[in-house]
Motif scaffolding. Structure first.
Motif, PDB file in Angstrom:
ATOM      1  N   ALA A 132      -5.135   9.819   2.335  1.00 32.15           N
ATOM      2  CA  ALA A 132      -4.644   9.135   1.131  1.00 32.15           C
ATOM      3  C   ALA A 132      -5.709   8.153   0.695  1.00 32.15           C
ATOM      4  CB  ALA A 132      -3.340   8.418   1.457  1.00 32.15           C
ATOM      5  N   GLU A 133      -6.123   8.230  -0.543  1.00 31.68           N
ATOM      6  CA  GLU A 133      -7.265   7.430  -0.974  1.00 31.68           C
ATOM      7  C   GLU A 133      -6.930   6.601  -2.209  1.00 31.68           C
ATOM      8  OE1 GLU A 133     -10.413   9.614  -2.630  1.00 31.68           O
ATOM      9  OE2 GLU A 133     -11.924   8.052  -2.327  1.00 31.68           O
ATOM     10  N   VAL A 134      -7.410   5.399  -2.227  1.00 26.74           N
ATOM     11  CA  VAL A 134      -7.400   4.585  -3.446  1.00 26.74           C
ATOM     12  C   VAL A 134      -8.871   4.352  -3.756  1.00 26.74           C
ATOM     13  CG1 VAL A 134      -6.766   2.403  -4.488  1.00 26.74           C
ATOM     14  CG2 VAL A 134      -5.219   3.481  -2.855  1.00 26.74           C
ATOM     15  N   PRO A 135      -9.421   4.939  -4.821  1.00 27.18           N
ATOM     16  CA  PRO A 135     -10.857   4.841  -5.089  1.00 27.18           C
ATOM     17  C   PRO A 135     -11.261   3.398  -5.335  1.00 27.18           C
ATOM     18  CG  PRO A 135      -9.811   6.514  -6.456  1.00 27.18           C
ATOM     19  CD  PRO A 135      -8.716   5.749  -5.824  1.00 27.18           C
ATOM     20  N   PRO A 136     -12.536   3.070  -5.054  1.00 29.61           N
ATOM     21  CA  PRO A 136     -12.999   1.699  -5.222  1.00 29.61           C
ATOM     22  C   PRO A 136     -13.044   1.280  -6.688  1.00 29.61           C
ATOM     23  CG  PRO A 136     -14.489   2.965  -3.841  1.00 29.61           C
ATOM     24  CD  PRO A 136     -13.565   3.933  -4.448  1.00 29.61           C
ATOM     25  N   ARG A 137     -12.506   0.123  -6.987  1.00 33.10           N
ATOM     26  CA  ARG A 137     -12.564  -0.499  -8.319  1.00 33.10           C
ATOM     27  C   ARG A 137     -12.851  -1.975  -8.090  1.00 33.10           C
ATOM     28  NH1 ARG A 137     -11.995   4.096  -9.496  1.00 33.10           N
ATOM     29  NH2 ARG A 137     -10.444   5.127 -10.806  1.00 33.10           N
ATOM     30  N   SER A 138     -13.435  -2.615  -9.127  1.00 34.45           N
ATOM     31  CA  SER A 138     -13.727  -4.033  -8.968  1.00 34.45           C
ATOM     32  C   SER A 138     -12.790  -4.917  -9.774  1.00 34.45           C
ATOM     33  CB  SER A 138     -15.186  -4.321  -9.372  1.00 34.45           C
ATOM     34  OG  SER A 138     -15.389  -3.899 -10.703  1.00 34.45           O
ATOM     35  N   ALA A 139     -11.853  -4.286 -10.474  1.00 36.24           N
ATOM     36  CA  ALA A 139     -10.937  -5.081 -11.288  1.00 36.24           C
ATOM     37  C   ALA A 139     -10.006  -5.879 -10.385  1.00 36.24           C
ATOM     38  CB  ALA A 139     -10.128  -4.162 -12.198  1.00 36.24           C
ATOM     39  N   ALA A 140      -9.693  -7.083 -10.856  1.00 37.15           N
ATOM     40  CA  ALA A 140      -8.833  -7.956 -10.043  1.00 37.15           C
ATOM     41  C   ALA A 140      -7.472  -7.334  -9.833  1.00 37.15           C
ATOM     42  CB  ALA A 140      -8.695  -9.310 -10.736  1.00 37.15           C
ATOM     43  N   THR A 141      -6.994  -6.628 -10.789  1.00 38.48           N
ATOM     44  CA  THR A 141      -5.670  -6.005 -10.674  1.00 38.48           C
ATOM     45  C   THR A 141      -5.691  -4.860  -9.672  1.00 38.48           C
ATOM     46  OG1 THR A 141      -6.283  -4.640 -12.561  1.00 38.48           O
ATOM     47  CG2 THR A 141      -4.968  -6.604 -13.006  1.00 38.48           C
ATOM     48  N   HIS A 142      -6.898  -4.369  -9.391  1.00 36.03           N
ATOM     49  CA  HIS A 142      -6.992  -3.233  -8.467  1.00 36.03           C
ATOM     50  C   HIS A 142      -6.621  -3.643  -7.029  1.00 36.03           C
ATOM     51  CE1 HIS A 142      -8.351   0.561  -6.911  1.00 36.03           C
ATOM     52  NE2 HIS A 142      -9.195  -0.058  -6.081  1.00 36.03           N
ATOM     53  N   LEU A 143      -6.795  -4.922  -6.763  1.00 37.01           N
ATOM     54  CA  LEU A 143      -6.488  -5.387  -5.388  1.00 37.01           C
ATOM     55  C   LEU A 143      -5.036  -5.108  -5.013  1.00 37.01           C
ATOM     56  CD1 LEU A 143      -7.475  -6.857  -2.866  1.00 37.01           C
ATOM     57  CD2 LEU A 143      -6.751  -9.003  -3.936  1.00 37.01           C
ATOM     58  N   GLN A 144      -4.140  -5.260  -6.022  1.00 38.27           N
ATOM     59  CA  GLN A 144      -2.727  -5.018  -5.744  1.00 38.27           C
ATOM     60  C   GLN A 144      -2.493  -3.562  -5.371  1.00 38.27           C
ATOM     61  OE1 GLN A 144      -0.436  -7.260  -5.320  1.00 38.27           O
ATOM     62  NE2 GLN A 144      -2.077  -8.750  -5.707  1.00 38.27           N
ATOM     63  N   VAL A 145      -3.266  -2.690  -5.985  1.00 45.16           N
ATOM     64  CA  VAL A 145      -3.115  -1.257  -5.674  1.00 45.16           C
ATOM     65  C   VAL A 145      -3.559  -0.990  -4.240  1.00 45.16           C
ATOM     66  CG1 VAL A 145      -3.762   1.077  -6.394  1.00 45.16           C
ATOM     67  CG2 VAL A 145      -3.576  -0.741  -8.100  1.00 45.16           C
ATOM     68  N   VAL A 146      -4.694  -1.616  -3.904  1.00 43.72           N
ATOM     69  CA  VAL A 146      -5.202  -1.441  -2.535  1.00 43.72           C
ATOM     70  C   VAL A 146      -4.184  -1.967  -1.527  1.00 43.72           C
ATOM     71  CG1 VAL A 146      -6.968  -2.195  -0.903  1.00 43.72           C
ATOM     72  CG2 VAL A 146      -7.597  -1.498  -3.223  1.00 43.72           C
ATOM     73  N   LEU A 147      -3.687  -3.167  -1.797  1.00 44.11           N
ATOM     74  CA  LEU A 147      -2.714  -3.769  -0.871  1.00 44.11           C
ATOM     75  C   LEU A 147      -1.462  -2.927  -0.765  1.00 44.11           C
ATOM     76  CD1 LEU A 147      -3.047  -7.580  -1.717  1.00 44.11           C
ATOM     77  CD2 LEU A 147      -4.148  -6.272   0.084  1.00 44.11           C
ATOM     78  N   GLY A 148      -1.030  -2.390  -1.891  1.00 46.33           N
ATOM     79  CA  GLY A 148       0.168  -1.539  -1.899  1.00 46.33           C
ATOM     80  C   GLY A 148      -0.035  -0.325  -1.026  1.00 46.33           C
ATOM     81  N   ALA A 149      -1.212   0.277  -1.107  1.00 51.22           N
ATOM     82  CA  ALA A 149      -1.492   1.461  -0.275  1.00 51.22           C
ATOM     83  C   ALA A 149      -1.466   1.086   1.198  1.00 51.22           C
ATOM     84  CB  ALA A 149      -2.850   2.044  -0.667  1.00 51.22           C
ATOM     85  N   LEU A 150      -2.074  -0.071   1.522  1.00 50.60           N
ATOM     86  CA  LEU A 150      -2.097  -0.501   2.931  1.00 50.60           C
ATOM     87  C   LEU A 150      -0.689  -0.794   3.449  1.00 50.60           C
ATOM     88  CD1 LEU A 150      -5.231  -2.838   2.875  1.00 50.60           C
ATOM     89  CD2 LEU A 150      -5.004  -0.691   4.122  1.00 50.60           C
ATOM     90  N   GLU A 151       0.148  -1.368   2.564  1.00 51.73           N
ATOM     91  CA  GLU A 151       1.529  -1.686   2.948  1.00 51.73           C
ATOM     92  C   GLU A 151       2.276  -0.447   3.372  1.00 51.73           C
ATOM     93  OE1 GLU A 151       3.249  -4.439   3.159  1.00 51.73           O
ATOM     94  OE2 GLU A 151       2.516  -5.960   1.777  1.00 51.73           O
ATOM     95  N   THR A 152       2.029   0.633   2.760  1.00 51.37           N
ATOM     96  CA  THR A 152       2.807   1.849   3.020  1.00 51.37           C
ATOM     97  C   THR A 152       2.279   2.628   4.214  1.00 51.37           C
ATOM     98  OG1 THR A 152       1.389   3.072   1.504  1.00 51.37           O
ATOM     99  CG2 THR A 152       3.389   2.117   0.577  1.00 51.37           C
ATOM    100  N   ALA A 153       1.161   2.216   4.777  1.00 47.93           N
ATOM    101  CA  ALA A 153       0.571   3.002   5.867  1.00 47.93           C
ATOM    102  C   ALA A 153       1.443   2.930   7.111  1.00 47.93           C
ATOM    103  CB  ALA A 153      -0.823   2.462   6.178  1.00 47.93           C
ATOM    104  N   THR A 154       1.671   4.073   7.714  1.00 52.45           N
ATOM    105  CA  THR A 154       2.427   4.123   8.980  1.00 52.45           C
ATOM    106  C   THR A 154       1.625   4.931   9.990  1.00 52.45           C
ATOM    107  OG1 THR A 154       3.577   6.067   8.175  1.00 52.45           O
ATOM    108  CG2 THR A 154       4.714   3.969   7.918  1.00 52.45           C
ATOM    109  N   ALA A 155       1.832   4.576  11.274  1.00 54.34           N
ATOM    110  CA  ALA A 155       1.064   5.256  12.320  1.00 54.34           C
ATOM    111  C   ALA A 155       1.825   6.463  12.814  1.00 54.34           C
ATOM    112  CB  ALA A 155       0.821   4.286  13.478  1.00 54.34           C
ATOM    113  N   GLN A 156       1.265   7.638  12.633  1.00 52.25           N
ATOM    114  CA  GLN A 156       1.876   8.853  13.159  1.00 52.25           C
ATOM    115  C   GLN A 156       0.870   9.990  13.125  1.00 52.25           C
ATOM    116  OE1 GLN A 156       5.244   9.485  10.611  1.00 52.25           O
ATOM    117  NE2 GLN A 156       4.026  10.244   8.917  1.00 52.25           N
ATOM    118  N   GLY A 157       1.135  10.943  14.017  1.00 59.91           N
ATOM    119  CA  GLY A 157       0.298  12.121  14.051  1.00 59.91           C
ATOM    120  C   GLY A 157      -0.985  11.919  14.816  1.00 59.91           C
ATOM    121  N   PRO A 158      -1.675  13.016  15.097  1.00 56.02           N
ATOM    122  CA  PRO A 158      -2.916  12.943  15.860  1.00 56.02           C
ATOM    123  C   PRO A 158      -4.050  12.338  15.036  1.00 56.02           C
ATOM    124  CG  PRO A 158      -2.007  15.189  15.814  1.00 56.02           C
ATOM    125  CD  PRO A 158      -1.284  14.401  14.789  1.00 56.02           C
ATOM    126  N   THR A 159      -5.095  11.964  15.711  1.00 55.40           N
ATOM    127  CA  THR A 159      -6.275  11.396  15.059  1.00 55.40           C
ATOM    128  C   THR A 159      -7.200  12.533  14.605  1.00 55.40           C
ATOM    129  OG1 THR A 159      -6.105   9.632  16.672  1.00 55.40           O
ATOM    130  CG2 THR A 159      -8.083   9.667  15.332  1.00 55.40           C
TER     131      THR A 159
END
Lengths: 292, 696
Positions: A132-159
């Motif tokens: 799951a990828e959130v492409p790099p952006r430098s806009a200040a509003t983009h930080l919320q998108v990045v944080l949102g993606a990190l919030e939803t991350a769960t640990a499961q499955g093999p590496t």
């Protein structure tokens, strides 16, 4: 909340600088592979046919009676991708925080730092069969998108860091900073090699090796049934009997990982989940700041 | 193999515990999700073979430990199981069990317990076709039962046997055992000697035991020696072998000192051995002694008794392997306080001229048991004499007739009377008044030299002889004797011969043969006459160092306290003889352990009993059970019995003949090391290695 005010305040005066040369679309504080487009003087070069005449240094001609051309360094903005391992093993934690928790906070903090300094930050959550990828952006509003993606991350499955590295290599056309947050418990022998191979594609690679104290010290005493967090494997052992061997094996694993990073000219940061998160970040940022 | 404590063998079941734990331990391990499982798996794979070996070793060590401990506690020992089929075939057998003091020696296990086990084992190992008997070797040994095939009575006799407190005559017992086999139809005879082989109990200079065949021919029995001391070179022992109790007036009234003799019967010196002094069971003094190897030392401890009377004093050494000879008791009579009436015949306001000044000072000195009451003659005749133990008439005019009678009665009924002469003593008047009391009648006063003469010091009469063996004179030995004999006498009374029926002891005579000190007994009482003055008028005795002990000893002798009670000490095995007072009827002597010995009255009035079976203080009781305190006595172990020096098996073989002596059981040469010590060693090693494996 992934962003901790105390942590942010401690790293407020610091900047994340690319250790290697990176390419960006904007002008910034990081070295660019392209020269001549900047106002930052770099060096003199004896004139050769084909050089821009407008860069001739007439003052130098007056002093040395030779033609010198002024060269300038171009600075660009930084593209950084926070690669967070979301395999099942990252969910392990005995200190109240799992390795994934620590990885998310560190990734979020670095993203915040990058966006604040006008750089582009993105995130990739990887595990076997997931990217799951959130492409790099430098806009200040983009930080919320990045944080949102990190919030939803769960640990499961093999590496599966190897596949993730291959995918990133394809998706990152320009030189970027790649921060990998993982325990590197990957069954595939060449997984680490392929992650580090990003360096050969001119990316700046930094590995954050996240480990729980229980993994480092193996403090178990009584006979225990250890259950895998990524598959159905389990084993019953008397920890006291194998502790010595385990610590030996684990020590070798750490040394190998560190040596491989050094050999590939990549940053390596061992992060214990029982140490304050800002300390690991401060170590990392200070080192990079000191080298630039 | 035999077991001393076979019930401990049940404990060997504990060896199954590790196996049962392995089979039935179904504890569910704690389930832990773990990220670094690969490393756990890799480590387990790496250590699997080593762990399997370690677990197997742990299992074996634990099983060995749990097996070795109960086995060791059951005291196993190897014994030759071929006694029944000895080299000569079937044999009539007599087992001789030593019960001497040496069998009380213990290094954790009492030798007598080992001996009983050995004797029982010897019996059990006989075949059913071999007749047997048992001789329990005591002071008066007898065969437990006639030679026969029934073993129950023999085993019961062994169970009933107890170790004694003295050396015994093993030669006699072996002889008795050999003779008890004479009736056997079997041609072979066997003696099994179960003993610690103490030299004091077995004399190798005596002829070896011989039996007689059916035709009267001499038969030399085979002798199997079971050495219960397991081949030890020596049985080290310390013992209190003597105690000397003496009054110690220099330490205060009723003070005594006890000089103990400690003997070390061991090849190594003993250092800082504690010696305790117990009075009536309470520890009152402690001391320490060093005794050289095979040496003797003495230690003196003293104690001041709070009151007079009979006291049991025990010296107790720090215990060793043989505790019974570490204590030695003495029952003594502490002199009671005496009351003396001092009758001053020549009082003077000037102290040093006063007739009674020196006497009173001597009797009242520190440590003196005498309480002196001073009266002049007139006042003294009004005193009730029965309130006093002794009356001292110092230069007194002849008492009036009624007083003379009272004094005679006083003496006859047990009082003590001291008489000293002087210028107030008129021989004729005294002879008339006190002729019935005086041991010898007074004749005249002789003047050797005038006290004021310039050459009085050289011409004065002196003592030439003193009866130093008399209780009064005992302290005057060495320089003290010289001091007494150098006393100057200027005047002294001369006496006639002994009155009829009166025996007088002369304790000191002048150079002219005149007696100076006369001692005599009248009725129950005693008299002591001094032929001069007890002030400085006729003699310089009062200012001599001899005067004080002399007067105190005289007072003591007059009241019988010097020889108030004849100290009775007996040895274990000997007969005790007591002298009861009038009206006493001693019937039993009783030890602290409860053992009793009947006492028999002899024609002379003395009471005897014995042989005394055990050491320690004994009390005497009459037929009604009342304790006769003054007859108490102490019994001691003969010092010779405390010497536990052993015969070597080689010496025994030489004595009995090489072809007839065999060793067996725990005393058998190389098998002298008991099996249980090895088992304990194995258990300790197993425990040690188990710990090592667990730590690794």
């Amino acid at each position: 909340m992934l962003l901790d005010a105390a942590t942010l305040s401690r790293i407020a005066g610091l900047k994340l600088r690319a250790r290697a040369v990176v390419e960006g679309v904007l002008s910034g504080q990081h070295k660019s592979p392209h020269q001549g487009q900047s106002v930052e003087f770099a060096e003199h070069k004896e004139y050769a046919p084909g050089d821009e005449l407008r860069h001739l240094d007439w003052k130098a001609f007056g002093k040395f009676d030779k033609y010198y051309v002024k060269r300038f360094e171009h600075e660009t903005n930084l593209r950084a991708v926070m690669v967070v391992d979301t395999s099942g093993s990252m969910g392990f934690g005995t200190t109240g925080l799992s390795k994934l928790d620590v990885a998310r906070v560190m990734a979020a903090t670095l993203s915040h730092l990058l966006v604040r300094q006008q750089d582009a930050a993105g995130v990739a959550l990887v595990a076997a069969g997931r990217f799951a990828e959130v492409p790099p952006r430098s806009a200040a509003t983009h930080l919320q998108v990045v944080l949102g993606a990190l919030e939803t991350a769960t640990a499961q499955g093999p590496t599966d860091l190897a596949s993730a590295a291959d995918t990133l290599a394809e998706k990152l056309p320009r030189r970027s900073l790649v921060c990998v947050f993982s325990d590197f418990f990957d069954e595939k022998q060449d997984a680490l090699k392929r992650v580090l191979a990003l360096r050969s594609r001119k990316h700046d690679v930094a590995l954050f090796h996240l480990l729980d104290p229980a993994e480092l010290l193996f403090p178990f005493e009584d006979p225990t049934l250890f259950v895998s967090m990524e598959d159905a494997r389990q084993v019953e052992v008397n920890p006291r009997e194998i502790r010595e061997s385990y610590l030996e094996e684990f020590g070798r694993f750490l040394a190998n990982t560190k040596d491989a990073c050094r050999a590939a000219d990549c940053d390596y940061e061992l992060v214990r989940t029982d140490e304050p998160i800002d300390q690991a970040l401060l170590r990392f940022l200070a080192r990079r700041g000191g080298r630039l | 193999m035999t077991f001393g404590q076979p019930w401990f063998l049940a404990g060997t079941l504990a060896a199954l515990i590790p196996l049962l734990v392995h089979l039935f331990d179904r504890r569910r391990p704690r389930q832990v999700p773990f990220a670094a499982l690969d490393f756990v798996l890799r480590s387990q794979k790496r250590t699997a073979s080593r762990l399997r070996l370690k677990r197997l070793l742990l299992y074996l060590l634990r099983t060995l430990l749990l097996l070795a401990v109960p086995l060791a506690l059951s005291r196993p020992s190897f014994s030759t199981s071929d006694l029944a089929s000895s080299r000569r075939g079937l044999a009539a057998t007599a087992v001789v069990l030593d019960t001497s003091l040496s069998l009380r020696w213990s290094d954790g296990t009492r030798l007598f317990d080992v001996a009983k086990d050995e004797a029982k084992t010897a019996l059990r190992e006989l075949s059913q076709e071999e007749p047997a008997t048992v001789v329990v070797c005591t002071r008066a040994p007898v065969a437990a039962a006639p030679l026969g095939f029934e073993r129950t009575r023999l085993l019961a006799a062994l169970d009933d046997a107890a170790p004694g407190f003295e050396a015994i005559d093993l030669n006699q017992c072996l002889e008795l055992a050999a003779r008890s086999l004479d009736d056997s139809p079997l041609p072979n005879r066997r003696l099994v000697l179960v003993s610690a082989l103490a030299q004091g109990s077995l004399r190798l200079e005596a002829p070896p035991p011989l039996g007689a065949g059916q035709k009267g021919e001499k038969l030399k029995p085979e002798v199997v020696v079971r050495d219960v001391a397991r081949g030890k070179k020596e049985l080290p022992n310390r013992a209190l072998i003597d105690v000397r109790a003496e009054a110690a007036p220099q330490l205060g009234p009723r003070a005594w000192q006890f000089t103990f003799t400690v003997r070390n019967f061991a090849a190594t010196a003993a250092r800082d051995v504690e010696l305790r002094l117990e009075v009536d069971g309470e520890v009152v003094q402690k001391g320490f002694v060093d005794v050289s190897a095979d040496g003797t030392t003495q230690k003196t401890l003293s104690w001041r008794f709070a009151k007079g009377g009979v006291a049991t004093v025990t010296g107790r050494l720090e215990t060793d392997a043989l505790t019974d000879d570490d204590a030695l008791s003495v029952v003594l009579s502490v002199p009671r306080e005496l009351t003396a009436l001092v009758v001053n015949g020549s009082p003077s306001p000037q102290k040093y001229k006063d007739e009674a000044f020196f006497t009173e000072a001597a009797l009242s000195a520190t440590g003196s048991p005498v309480r002196a009451v001073l009266r002049d003659a007139d006042a003294a005749w009004h005193e009730k004499l029965s309130d006093y133990d002794v009356v001292l008439l110092l230069n007194v005019e002849a008492p009036p007739p009624e007083m003379a009678r009272a004094l005679e009665t006083f003496v006859l009924e047990g009082g003590g009377l001291f008489i000293s002469v002087g210028d107030r003593v008129d021989p004729e008047a005294w002879n008339a008044s006190m002729g019935r009391v005086l041991p010898r009648k007074l004749r005249v006063v002789k003047t050797a030299v005038e006290p004021n003469a310039p050459d009085a010091a050289t011409r004065a009469a002196r003592l030439t002889q003193a009866a130093l063996n008399h209780p009064v004179m005992l302290p005057f030995t060495g320089r003290a004797r010289e001091g007494l004999l150098s006393t100057r006498f200027y005047r002294y009374a001369l006496f006639e011969g002994d009155a009829q029926g009166v025996e007088t002891e002369v304790l000191g005579t002048m150079d002219d043969g005149a007696p100076v000190f006369l001692a005599s007994r009248r009725g129950k009482g005693r008299l002591f006459v001094f032929a001069s003055t007890v002030d400085r008028d006729w003699s310089d005795l009062p200012i001599r160092t001899s005067f004080l002990p002399l007067m105190q000893r005289v007072a003591g002798w007059l009241t019988g306290t010097l020889d108030e009670r004849e100290e009775v000490r007996a040895k274990v095995g000997s007969t005790v003889s007591l002298t009861p007072e009038n009206g006493q009827s001693p019937a039993w002597a009783r030890a602290a352990s409860g053992a009793e010995v009947a006492l028999t009255t002899q024609p002379g009035g003395a009471v005897t009993g014995g042989p005394m079976p055990e050491p320690g203080p004994w009390v005497v009781v009459d037929a009604k059970g009342a304790v006769l305190e003054r007859l108490g006595f102490a019994v001691a172990i003969d010092p010779g019995a405390s010497n536990l020096s052993r015969h070597s098996l080689d010496a025994l073989g030489e004595w009995l003949g090489e072809e007839s002596v065999r060793t067996a059981g725990s005393g058998g040469g190389e098998s002298s090391t008991p099996l249980w010590t090895w088992l304990i060693t194995i258990a300790v090693l197993a425990f040690f290695f188990e710990g090592m494996l667990l730590r690794k």
